[in-house]
Design an enzyme around this catalytic site. Structure first.
Site, PDB file in Angstrom:
ATOM      1  N   HIS A  60       2.607  -8.046 -13.821  1.00  0.00           N
ATOM      2  CA  HIS A  60       3.999  -8.426 -13.579  1.00  0.00           C
ATOM      3  C   HIS A  60       4.442  -9.490 -14.582  1.00  0.00           C
ATOM      4  CE1 HIS A  60       3.816  -6.226  -9.772  1.00  0.00           C
ATOM      5  NE2 HIS A  60       5.115  -6.396  -9.671  1.00  0.00           N
ATOM      6  N   GLN A  86       0.803  -1.217   0.000  1.00  0.00           N
ATOM      7  CA  GLN A  86       0.000   0.000   0.000  1.00  0.00           C
ATOM      8  C   GLN A  86       0.836   1.266   0.000  1.00  0.00           C
ATOM      9  OE1 GLN A  86      -2.378  -0.523   3.528  1.00  0.00           O
ATOM     10  NE2 GLN A  86      -3.978  -1.683   2.470  1.00  0.00           N
ATOM     11  N   ASN A  87       2.143   1.161   0.280  1.00  0.00           N
ATOM     12  CA  ASN A  87       2.935   2.371   0.507  1.00  0.00           C
ATOM     13  C   ASN A  87       4.195   2.501  -0.341  1.00  0.00           C
ATOM     14  OD1 ASN A  87       1.761   3.864   3.091  1.00  0.00           O
ATOM     15  ND2 ASN A  87       1.587   1.670   3.455  1.00  0.00           N
ATOM     16  N   TRP A  88       4.603   1.457  -1.041  1.00  0.00           N
ATOM     17  CA  TRP A  88       5.865   1.595  -1.774  1.00  0.00           C
ATOM     18  C   TRP A  88       5.649   2.194  -3.166  1.00  0.00           C
ATOM     19  CZ3 TRP A  88       8.993  -0.313  -5.812  1.00  0.00           C
ATOM     20  CH2 TRP A  88       8.351  -1.171  -6.714  1.00  0.00           C
ATOM     21  N   PRO A 139       1.326   5.866  -6.734  1.00  0.00           N
ATOM     22  CA  PRO A 139       0.495   6.049  -7.937  1.00  0.00           C
ATOM     23  C   PRO A 139      -0.332   4.810  -8.296  1.00  0.00           C
ATOM     24  CG  PRO A 139       2.651   7.023  -8.294  1.00  0.00           C
ATOM     25  CD  PRO A 139       2.728   6.290  -6.988  1.00  0.00           C
ATOM     26  N   TYR A 146     -10.538  -1.423  -6.568  1.00  0.00           N
ATOM     27  CA  TYR A 146     -10.929  -1.968  -5.263  1.00  0.00           C
ATOM     28  C   TYR A 146     -12.278  -1.415  -4.792  1.00  0.00           C
ATOM     29  CZ  TYR A 146     -10.606  -3.142  -0.292  1.00  0.00           C
ATOM     30  OH  TYR A 146     -10.859  -3.614   0.980  1.00  0.00           O
TER      31      TYR A 146
END
Length: 441
Positions: free
Chosen positions: A365, A325-327, A330, A340
């Site tokens: 990915h 959630q934080n890395w 954008p 979501y």
């Protein structure tokens, strides 16, 4: 004189030299200043890596070759297929803008507009994939770059579609209700729908360091040349570091890993994995700073884009969920806004919605790895989907520093495993039959 000083000390103060207190390194202690230990860790890290760097130079010599760097992107210096593929992406941007203008004028219905968008977005993902798979002159790195551009464009145009649809819904709702002149006069200095449907607006959004579209982005007052030049220097310096580590450190380790992988020698495979973990993690950290801080701040400063929150304190993550959630803010904002929350509004549960987000992330990915390598092994997909049970395990059984250590361990060890799997499969698929390449590896 000494006798006079001793007399000044009261018997009470000298009689008791102990008190109830914990040792500084005890968890019950309130002591928090570990700056010296942190400095010691940094010094030890620098010394150990300096030894590895010197050992690498003595063993292999200087392996960084500018010609090899260029060959990562181009097979023929007079042929730039990946760059041409990126230029063609402008067609899809113009299709999206044309569709929105027709929708705003009422020339086409919402259903027709949705069908055009579905076709446009599907082609955005399929067209570059077919070109990369069929056109052998595109290198894996060039293909990954082109597919990355198209993936970003897909996410941006999806957001562009959603926001303009929300604007049409709001406009229709206002038309059915009494007008509010005070609100409209207060917004005169801002762009309002459909005034945003211009080439200038859509191309600003395409180049802006965000995936979520807005009619009025926060803007900084001016361009700071000093800040811009510092970011440019960092971009140049750190990308050269990444290339140096790849050629000087990672390539020799990967070459020496082929034989243990073929022989399934687990002890030597584990040793190669641990050796690869250090340079791979350094590259990941440098790439994070280069992309999310230096490059995105450079583009933001150039475009006077005001929202510079491209990452948060992911390094303090005590759960896998907090890290994701934080890395990459954008992507997190896009997933939250366009994927979501819409799933939740349609009645899906939180667990199902989170799983769907991880599934979409796993797909992209794999898309960005398998297609440029022209092989499909699903290692990246399985690695991403494995984050779901890992996230549950860390959140359920690990807390505080143990959870943070688990997050770091998954980053340091998990990525090299995927790298070795893809390199081994790429060697078996593309290079084993070529005696020149096989001998070099």
């Amino acid at each position: 004189m000494l006798h006079a000083r001793l007399e000044l000390a009261s018997p009470t103060s000298t009689a008791h030299c102990h008190k109830l207190q914990e040792s500084m390194l005890s968890s019950a202690s309130s002591f928090k200043n570990y700056r010296g230990i942190l400095n010691w860790c940094v010094v030890m890290l620098v010394l150990s890596n300096a030894r590895l760097f010197l050992e690498n130079l003595l063993r292999n010599g200087i392996l960084v070759d500018p010609i090899q760097v260029v060959s990562l992107f181009l097979k023929d210096p007079y042929s730039w297929p990946a760059a041409c593929l990126v230029i063609v992406s402008n067609v899809f941007i113009l299709v999206a803008l044309y569709t929105e203008r027709k929708l705003a004028m009422g020339s086409i219905s919402e259903k027709v507009g949705l069908l055009i968008y579905i076709f446009n977005l599907t082609i955005i993902l399929c067209f570059p994939m077919v070109v990369v798979l069929k056109l052998l002159s595109i290198t894996p790195v060039g293909g990954a770059f082109a597919l990355g551009v198209y993936t970003i464009l897909f996410l941006k145009l999806y957001s562009y579609k959603d926001v303009n649809w929300w604007c049409r819904e709001r406009t229709q709702a206002k038309a059915r209700s009494p007008s509010s002149p005070s609100a409209s006069s207060a917004m005169q200095s801002h762009v309002s729908y459909p005034g945003n449907l211009s080439l200038r607006d859509i191309y600003y959004f395409v180049f802006a360091p965000t995936l979520c579209y807005e009619l009025n982005f926060p803007r900084s007052e001016s361009i700071r040349m000093g800040f811009l030049l510092r970011r440019l220097f960092e971009m140049t310096y750190f990308i050269s570091n990444v290339l140096s580590i790849v050629f000087q450190w990672m390539v020799p380790i990967i070459r020496s890993s082929m034989k243990p992988l073929q022989e399934m020698d687990y002890s030597r495979m584990t040793e190669r994995l641990l050796r690869l973990a250090v340079p791979n993690h350094l590259i990941w950290l440098i790439f994070f700073y280069w992309f999310f801080h230096s490059s995105m701040n450079f583009v933001a400063e150039l475009l006077r884009f005001g929202d510079r929150e491209f990452y948060r304190d992911w390094w303090n993550s005590e759960t896998i969920t907090y890290f994701w959630q934080n890395w990459n803010i954008p992507v997190h904002k896009w997933c939250l806004r366009h994927f979501y929350k819409p799933l939740l509004r349609r009645g899906a549960g939180k667990l199902l919605s989170q799983s769907a987000v991880f599934f979409a992330s796993a797909f992209f990915h794999e898309y960005l790895v398998s297609v440029p390598l022209r092989m499909f092994r699903l290692w990246a997909f399985m690695g991403m989907m494995a984050q779901l049970p890992l996230a549950w395990f860390v959140a359920r059984f690990l807390r505080g520093n143990y959870g943070n250590a688990a997050v770091w361990l998954s980053l340091i060890i998990g990525q090299p495993i995927t790298v070795l799997m893809y390199v081994h499969d790429y060697y078996v698929t593309h290079c084993q039959d070529d005696p020149t390449i096989a001998e070099a590896l």
